[in-house]
Design an enzyme around this catalytic site. Sequence first.
Site, PDB file in Angstrom:
ATOM      1  N   LYS A   1     -22.001  16.123 -20.769  1.00 40.28           N
ATOM      2  CA  LYS A   1     -23.151  16.701 -20.093  1.00 40.28           C
ATOM      3  C   LYS A   1     -24.420  16.148 -20.725  1.00 40.28           C
ATOM      4  O   LYS A   1     -24.381  15.625 -21.823  1.00 40.28           O
ATOM      5  CB  LYS A   1     -23.141  18.231 -20.212  1.00 40.28           C
ATOM      6  CG  LYS A   1     -21.984  18.879 -19.461  1.00 40.28           C
ATOM      7  CD  LYS A   1     -21.905  20.389 -19.661  1.00 40.28           C
ATOM      8  CE  LYS A   1     -23.201  21.107 -19.487  1.00 40.28           C
ATOM      9  NZ  LYS A   1     -23.861  20.794 -18.188  1.00 40.28           N
ATOM     10  N   GLY A   2     -25.522  16.270 -19.996  1.00 42.07           N
ATOM     11  CA  GLY A   2     -26.797  15.853 -20.550  1.00 42.07           C
ATOM     12  C   GLY A   2     -27.486  14.751 -19.786  1.00 42.07           C
ATOM     13  O   GLY A   2     -28.520  14.247 -20.225  1.00 42.07           O
ATOM     14  N   GLY A   3     -26.929  14.382 -18.630  1.00 39.39           N
ATOM     15  CA  GLY A   3     -27.599  13.391 -17.803  1.00 39.39           C
ATOM     16  C   GLY A   3     -28.991  13.826 -17.389  1.00 39.39           C
ATOM     17  O   GLY A   3     -29.875  13.002 -17.169  1.00 39.39           O
TER      18      GLY A   3
ATOM     19  N   GLU B   1     -28.285  23.834 -22.720  1.00 38.98           N
ATOM     20  CA  GLU B   1     -27.017  24.096 -22.035  1.00 38.98           C
ATOM     21  C   GLU B   1     -25.931  24.497 -23.031  1.00 38.98           C
ATOM     22  O   GLU B   1     -25.163  25.437 -22.793  1.00 38.98           O
ATOM     23  CB  GLU B   1     -26.592  22.859 -21.244  1.00 38.98           C
ATOM     24  CG  GLU B   1     -27.478  22.588 -20.036  1.00 38.98           C
ATOM     25  CD  GLU B   1     -27.217  21.258 -19.362  1.00 38.98           C
ATOM     26  OE1 GLU B   1     -27.697  21.069 -18.232  1.00 38.98           O
ATOM     27  OE2 GLU B   1     -26.532  20.402 -19.954  1.00 38.98           O
TER      28      GLU B   1
ATOM     29  N   THR C   1     -28.255  23.143 -15.322  1.00 40.26           N
ATOM     30  CA  THR C   1     -29.240  22.225 -14.759  1.00 40.26           C
ATOM     31  C   THR C   1     -28.523  21.114 -13.997  1.00 40.26           C
ATOM     32  O   THR C   1     -27.424  20.717 -14.378  1.00 40.26           O
ATOM     33  CB  THR C   1     -30.088  21.608 -15.891  1.00 40.26           C
ATOM     34  OG1 THR C   1     -30.766  22.655 -16.587  1.00 40.26           O
ATOM     35  CG2 THR C   1     -31.111  20.618 -15.359  1.00 40.26           C
ATOM     36  N   GLY C   2     -29.161  20.622 -12.937  1.00 44.81           N
ATOM     37  CA  GLY C   2     -28.625  19.471 -12.228  1.00 44.81           C
ATOM     38  C   GLY C   2     -28.483  19.701 -10.743  1.00 44.81           C
ATOM     39  O   GLY C   2     -28.752  20.795 -10.227  1.00 44.81           O
TER      40      GLY C   2
ATOM     41  N   ALA D   1     -21.475  19.072 -14.666  1.00 42.94           N
ATOM     42  CA  ALA D   1     -21.075  18.122 -15.699  1.00 42.94           C
ATOM     43  C   ALA D   1     -21.201  16.714 -15.154  1.00 42.94           C
ATOM     44  O   ALA D   1     -21.163  16.492 -13.938  1.00 42.94           O
ATOM     45  CB  ALA D   1     -19.646  18.385 -16.161  1.00 42.94           C
ATOM     46  N   ASP D   2     -21.357  15.762 -16.066  1.00 40.67           N
ATOM     47  CA  ASP D   2     -21.356  14.354 -15.686  1.00 40.67           C
ATOM     48  C   ASP D   2     -19.941  13.789 -15.673  1.00 40.67           C
ATOM     49  O   ASP D   2     -19.636  12.889 -14.898  1.00 40.67           O
ATOM     50  CB  ASP D   2     -22.243  13.569 -16.649  1.00 40.67           C
ATOM     51  CG  ASP D   2     -23.683  14.066 -16.610  1.00 40.67           C
ATOM     52  OD1 ASP D   2     -24.281  14.047 -15.522  1.00 40.67           O
ATOM     53  OD2 ASP D   2     -24.195  14.492 -17.658  1.00 40.67           O
TER      54      ASP D   2
END
Length: 215
Positions: free
Chosen positions: A92-94, A101, A26-27, A81-82
């Site tokens: 990750k997880g922004g 994920e 995602t992203g 990735a952030d």
Amino acid sequence: MSEAKRLAAEKAIDYVEDGMIVGVGTGSTVAYFIDALGRIGHRIKGAVSSSEQSTARLRQHGIEVLDLNHTGNLSLYVDGADECDPNRCLIKGGGAALTREKIIAEASERFICIVDPSKQVPVLGKFPLPVEVIPMARSLVARQILALTGGQPVWRDGVVTDNGNVVLDVHHLQVTDPVGLERSLNQIPGVVCVGLFARRPADVVIVGGEPPQVI
């Protein structure tokens, strides 16, 4: 940085083989990957998606979205990735999709992380660490994270994950022991998932550029 994201995503297509079921993260960088995947969608069996957002984009490209419970383990997972450190450990997880994920990463033989150069850091922690939490445990978990790490947990107000949970973003960390911190935070009752991908880091990191850098 949008061009760097696109270049990283295009390079990741090199890892997609005919007949694969591809795990998709995602992203914003992954959105470029999905668009590239759409051009070869006829060559793959389908995709397993980590979020409703990615599912919608995959379906727009005519790619069948499959259930991980029915596919079994996957050969390939591609996600962004952030933050990324030199050992390919990630924050990750922004986008609040960290639990799904992490599940897909765990189920995949190879995890390819695609980033632009701004995501590379010597030590993780400048980007706040997302932690997905059962709603009733939000305050308890925040207090225990503060006591354990000294970091500052902030409730991401108004955000509900695809799993119906809330997210705490932990600010002011220096993650010198990613595996240890991931393990410790996972022991707190009420924590669903920690946005540290250290026990299961990326196998390959592709940094967008001319040419893309493969780590």
